[in-house]
Structures are given as C-alpha cells and as structure tokens.
Design a protein around this motif. Sequence first.
Motif, PDB file in Angstrom:
ATOM      1  N   PRO A  30      41.353   2.744  35.332  1.00  0.00           N
ATOM      2  CA  PRO A  30      40.595   2.810  34.428  1.00  0.00           C
ATOM      3  C   PRO A  30      40.939   4.033  33.412  1.00  0.00           C
ATOM      4  N   GLU A  31      41.699   4.966  34.028  1.00  0.00           N
ATOM      5  CA  GLU A  31      42.038   6.490  33.337  1.00  0.00           C
ATOM      6  C   GLU A  31      43.390   5.897  32.247  1.00  0.00           C
ATOM      7  N   LEU A  32      44.065   4.879  32.510  1.00  0.00           N
ATOM      8  CA  LEU A  32      45.241   4.251  31.703  1.00  0.00           C
ATOM      9  C   LEU A  32      44.851   3.306  30.826  1.00  0.00           C
ATOM     10  N   ALA A  33      43.767   2.761  31.156  1.00  0.00           N
ATOM     11  CA  ALA A  33      43.343   1.459  30.381  1.00  0.00           C
ATOM     12  C   ALA A  33      43.066   1.856  28.923  1.00  0.00           C
ATOM     13  N   PRO A  34      43.032   0.739  28.039  1.00  0.00           N
ATOM     14  CA  PRO A  34      43.110  -0.690  28.197  1.00  0.00           C
ATOM     15  C   PRO A  34      44.457  -1.293  28.243  1.00  0.00           C
ATOM     16  N   PHE A  35      44.615  -2.415  28.614  1.00  0.00           N
ATOM     17  CA  PHE A  35      46.130  -2.928  28.843  1.00  0.00           C
ATOM     18  C   PHE A  35      45.957  -4.374  28.358  1.00  0.00           C
ATOM     19  N   ASP A  36      47.279  -4.344  27.356  1.00  0.00           N
ATOM     20  CA  ASP A  36      47.393  -5.641  26.746  1.00  0.00           C
ATOM     21  C   ASP A  36      47.840  -6.834  27.669  1.00  0.00           C
ATOM     22  N   ARG A  37      48.176  -6.629  28.813  1.00  0.00           N
ATOM     23  CA  ARG A  37      48.697  -7.674  30.010  1.00  0.00           C
ATOM     24  C   ARG A  37      48.363  -6.974  31.390  1.00  0.00           C
ATOM     25  N   ILE A  38      47.777  -7.960  32.061  1.00  0.00           N
ATOM     26  CA  ILE A  38      47.794  -7.454  33.498  1.00  0.00           C
ATOM     27  C   ILE A  38      48.306  -8.660  34.423  1.00  0.00           C
ATOM     28  N   ILE A  39      49.252  -7.997  35.204  1.00  0.00           N
ATOM     29  CA  ILE A  39      49.946  -9.209  35.858  1.00  0.00           C
ATOM     30  C   ILE A  39      49.852  -8.976  37.278  1.00  0.00           C
ATOM     31  N   VAL A  40      49.147  -9.885  38.057  1.00  0.00           N
ATOM     32  CA  VAL A  40      48.896  -9.612  39.434  1.00  0.00           C
ATOM     33  C   VAL A  40      50.071 -10.304  40.422  1.00  0.00           C
ATOM     34  N   THR A  41      50.668  -9.623  40.993  1.00  0.00           N
ATOM     35  CA  THR A  41      51.603  -9.909  42.003  1.00  0.00           C
ATOM     36  C   THR A  41      51.305 -10.054  43.426  1.00  0.00           C
ATOM     37  N   ALA A  42      49.995 -10.133  43.696  1.00  0.00           N
ATOM     38  CA  ALA A  42      49.265 -10.410  44.873  1.00  0.00           C
ATOM     39  C   ALA A  42      48.560 -11.661  44.846  1.00  0.00           C
ATOM     40  N   GLY A  43      48.328 -12.428  45.802  1.00  0.00           N
ATOM     41  CA  GLY A  43      47.485 -13.486  45.983  1.00  0.00           C
ATOM     42  C   GLY A  43      46.083 -13.200  45.846  1.00  0.00           C
ATOM     43  N   ALA A  44      45.256 -13.445  44.791  1.00  0.00           N
ATOM     44  CA  ALA A  44      44.048 -12.998  44.752  1.00  0.00           C
ATOM     45  C   ALA A  44      42.964 -14.371  44.784  1.00  0.00           C
ATOM     46  N   TRP A  45      41.849 -13.812  45.396  1.00  0.00           N
ATOM     47  CA  TRP A  45      40.957 -14.949  45.533  1.00  0.00           C
ATOM     48  C   TRP A  45      39.901 -15.036  44.370  1.00  0.00           C
ATOM     49  N   ILE A  64      55.097 -11.046  27.002  1.00  0.00           N
ATOM     50  CA  ILE A  64      55.023  -9.361  26.848  1.00  0.00           C
ATOM     51  C   ILE A  64      55.907  -9.134  25.590  1.00  0.00           C
ATOM     52  N   GLU A  65      55.329  -8.195  24.589  1.00  0.00           N
ATOM     53  CA  GLU A  65      56.143  -7.888  23.401  1.00  0.00           C
ATOM     54  C   GLU A  65      56.309  -6.219  23.614  1.00  0.00           C
ATOM     55  N   PRO A  66      57.268  -5.916  22.636  1.00  0.00           N
ATOM     56  CA  PRO A  66      57.549  -4.375  22.690  1.00  0.00           C
ATOM     57  C   PRO A  66      56.346  -3.775  22.268  1.00  0.00           C
ATOM     58  N   GLY A  67      56.043  -2.583  22.986  1.00  0.00           N
ATOM     59  CA  GLY A  67      55.056  -1.701  22.530  1.00  0.00           C
ATOM     60  C   GLY A  67      53.657  -1.905  23.210  1.00  0.00           C
ATOM     61  N   MET A  68      53.528  -3.077  24.188  1.00  0.00           N
ATOM     62  CA  MET A  68      52.511  -3.144  24.984  1.00  0.00           C
ATOM     63  C   MET A  68      52.338  -2.384  26.095  1.00  0.00           C
ATOM     64  N   LEU A  97      40.796  -4.965  30.161  1.00  0.00           N
ATOM     65  CA  LEU A  97      41.948  -5.938  29.334  1.00  0.00           C
ATOM     66  C   LEU A  97      41.372  -5.672  27.899  1.00  0.00           C
ATOM     67  N   SER A  98      42.299  -5.416  27.011  1.00  0.00           N
ATOM     68  CA  SER A  98      42.390  -5.400  25.585  1.00  0.00           C
ATOM     69  C   SER A  98      41.662  -6.644  24.967  1.00  0.00           C
ATOM     70  N   GLU A  99      41.256  -6.305  23.743  1.00  0.00           N
ATOM     71  CA  GLU A  99      40.435  -7.522  23.151  1.00  0.00           C
ATOM     72  C   GLU A  99      41.134  -8.741  23.005  1.00  0.00           C
ATOM     73  N   ARG A 100      42.402  -8.738  22.838  1.00  0.00           N
ATOM     74  CA  ARG A 100      43.240 -10.044  22.776  1.00  0.00           C
ATOM     75  C   ARG A 100      44.282  -9.890  24.126  1.00  0.00           C
ATOM     76  N   GLY A 101      44.056  -9.367  25.238  1.00  0.00           N
ATOM     77  CA  GLY A 101      44.669  -9.264  26.243  1.00  0.00           C
ATOM     78  C   GLY A 101      44.711 -10.421  27.011  1.00  0.00           C
ATOM     79  N   ARG A 102      45.910 -10.399  28.231  1.00  0.00           N
ATOM     80  CA  ARG A 102      46.013 -11.679  28.913  1.00  0.00           C
ATOM     81  C   ARG A 102      46.213 -11.352  30.419  1.00  0.00           C
ATOM     82  N   ILE A 103      45.523 -11.946  31.165  1.00  0.00           N
ATOM     83  CA  ILE A 103      45.937 -11.636  32.572  1.00  0.00           C
ATOM     84  C   ILE A 103      46.493 -13.065  33.264  1.00  0.00           C
ATOM     85  N   VAL A 104      47.621 -12.540  33.867  1.00  0.00           N
ATOM     86  CA  VAL A 104      48.612 -13.685  34.801  1.00  0.00           C
ATOM     87  C   VAL A 104      48.116 -13.327  36.242  1.00  0.00           C
ATOM     88  N   VAL A 105      47.641 -14.252  36.804  1.00  0.00           N
ATOM     89  CA  VAL A 105      47.053 -13.826  38.169  1.00  0.00           C
ATOM     90  C   VAL A 105      47.263 -15.008  39.238  1.00  0.00           C
TER      91      VAL A 105
END
Length: 407
Positions: A158-173, A92-96, A183-191
């Motif tokens: 959706p009303e607050l998107a797009p996101f530069d990072r999505i960090i999931v803190t629950a177990g996802a299947w 994560i970087e400042p401004g994201m 997710l923004s064009e150069r975004g990242r998902i940590v899941v």
Amino acid sequence: MTTVRDKNIDEEAASLRAAMVRELRDLEAITADSVAGAVAAVPRHLFAVGEPLKAAYAANQALVIKRDEDGTALSSLSATHIQAVMLEQAGIEPGMRVLEVGSGGYNAALIAELVGKEGASISVDIDAEIVERARKCLDAAGYEQVQVVRADAVAGVPELAPFDRIIVTAGAWDIPSAWLDQLSERGRIVVPLRMRGLTRSIAFDRAGGGSEEELVSDSYRLCGFVPMQGAGAYTERLIHVTDGLALRVDDQKQDFDTDALAAAVRSARLEVWSGAAFDLPDELELFLATNTPEMVMLHGSKDLVDQGLLALSVTRGVPALVSGGSFAYRTKRANEETGGFESGVLAHGPDAEQVAARYAELLRRWASDHQRRGAARISYRPMPAGTAEPSQGVVAKRLGAVAFSWS
C-alpha cells in the motif's frame, strides 16, 4: 584471465539470448517489439546462478530456486516463454508503476526495461531468502532501481500504490481485495488463477475501463506456477477413492460416495463416442471444468491404466463428471472423419449411461459452438467472504466468484 572468461561468457550469453528471442517470436509468445527488446536486454543467466547458460536461455525451461524439506518447489525462475506471454498480456507502457507478486528478480528486470526511467518496478515476496537473492541478482545485473519488498503479497504494497499493472508470478486461488484497492483506475491485473484443478494466466481489467470493482477479461493463457504462500495459500481437497485414484476438488463442501466410486472403477465401463473432433485440449478442458460444479479433476495411476480399468488421460488429470456412484471422463481415438481424432467418453457406475450422455453433449457443444482460441469471456465479481456459490459457469472463491461465458 578472469576478464577474458567473463567476456566470453557475456558473448555466448548474448548469442543465446538473441536466439531465445527469435524462438519466442516464432512461437508467438512475443509479438510486441518492446517485450522483445526487454528480453534481449536482460542477462537472464545472472538470475539463474549456478545453472548452465543453455539452461538459463532455454525458452521453455523453468528453474527451481528453492525447495522445502520434501523436495516441493517453493520458488522458481519461470520459463521465459510464460513470462513473455504475461508481459504481452499486461501491455506495460513507459512510465507505468508495476507491482510484481512473487520475486525472482528476472521478471522485475524485464518490467524495469518496459517502464523505463520514469516508471517503477516493484517486486514483493513473503520469503526473506528469496527477497535477498532477488536483490543480489538485480544489483549484479545493473537493476538497482527495482524495489524489492518483503511482505505477504495478499496485502499488496500500500505504501507504494497505486499500480497501473499488477503481475502475479505465483499460482493464486483468489484475488485479494488489496490488489483491487491498489490498482489504478485503468489498471490491469495479470494473474495465474487456479480453478477446479486448472491454472490460466488471465489479464483482468476493470469492467467499463473505470473504477468498478468487477473485473473482466478475454485474454487467458495456459500456465503453471508454484502456489502462493502466506494468507493467500489454498489447498485443494484431494479425495482418495481407491489405490491409485483420487479426485481433486475446489469446493470444500462437496460430498462424494467414495465406496460407490471405488466399486464403479472395477465395473464394466461404457464407451460413448461423440462424433466431435478432438482439438485444442487446453481450451476444451477449461470449458468442461467450468461448465458445471459437478465437474472435478480425476487423477489415476499408470497401474490402473495398465490393468485396463482406466484410459491414459487420467494420468495427467482429466475433468470428470461425478454423479453419486458414477463418473464419466474424456478420452479420444483416431478418426480421419473428424480431422484426426474424435472426442469420446468413458463412464463407470450404475448411472454410466446418464453421465456419459451429459458429458458427450458438452463435447458436442464445445466442438460445434466454441472450438477456437479465446472463446471464453471471464469476469471476477468481489463478494463478501464465503458467500459465493458454485453454479453452471461460475467457480466460487473465498472473496468472490469467477464467471465464464462462451461465444
């Protein structure tokens, strides 16, 4: 009197927090100064209401926030160790603009420190009680700028998107399509993705670094999380074989001859030793579990171990290769020639020799070609719902497929 007591608590908390940062640096959970600064700044004890300070600042201790009537954890304050690891993965970087899936408050505050005044930290949770608690804790800690939203996270925010990072803190299947869309064009998902009984925190980027739907990753870490609720919830099949023995299975279509497997448990077992060193068990288990769709997780009781029927590895769950009425699973023994321990196979059933040979070959291939950290490259390909099929190196999901290649 109250002011003096609060001041003493704050001073003790600051000292414990500084010690926790040093410990996390020593463990290499923290390598970035920005993450160290965030962990040093956020008063974690204000998010661990009712817990002793030492518990709040124990680097590897998760704290349960809410349980159901049966005592199953529904929400927890994750250990700072894994939160720091995931923040490092996120970069994560400042401004994201960062979306956190699963609210506890503390991680959202860490994110707020990382994004700064020009960025945005948004946290979403399906549970109204958890949302209210997170809001109160964030306000008490001085993070009023963090937005906490009540919603089923499968739809994102959706009303607050797009996101530069999505960090999931629950177990996802699985990875819902809404997360990709937001997710923004150069975004990242940590899941923390669940695959054949194992969970790994995976940092996914868009393939090619652009707008492609396929996600790719070479960053994954061992973790464990309370499972997602709502539309994203998924229950793995737990197939009863005999008293004290069960198979945990992803594939809802997979059939098993449980009567034959139950008989196999009490048959003479075959031992095969691979000659390969036993090391990095979390990496090895990921290799085994994802290499063939016939691999499932075998869970056995201590009672069966004490009877001499199964090895101790089954009590924590171990990848098992099942073929008809036969199965094989991993074990180990002391062997100085292989550096301390040697990987081996225990097999039961009429085809014990064949399944043991297949399993031993996987152990040898791992040891000779992939025995190191970060040997896997992982991709996620969105697909029409229900069309993904498991195969060698491919774990099928409802909305896509996770593919593994090993270098």
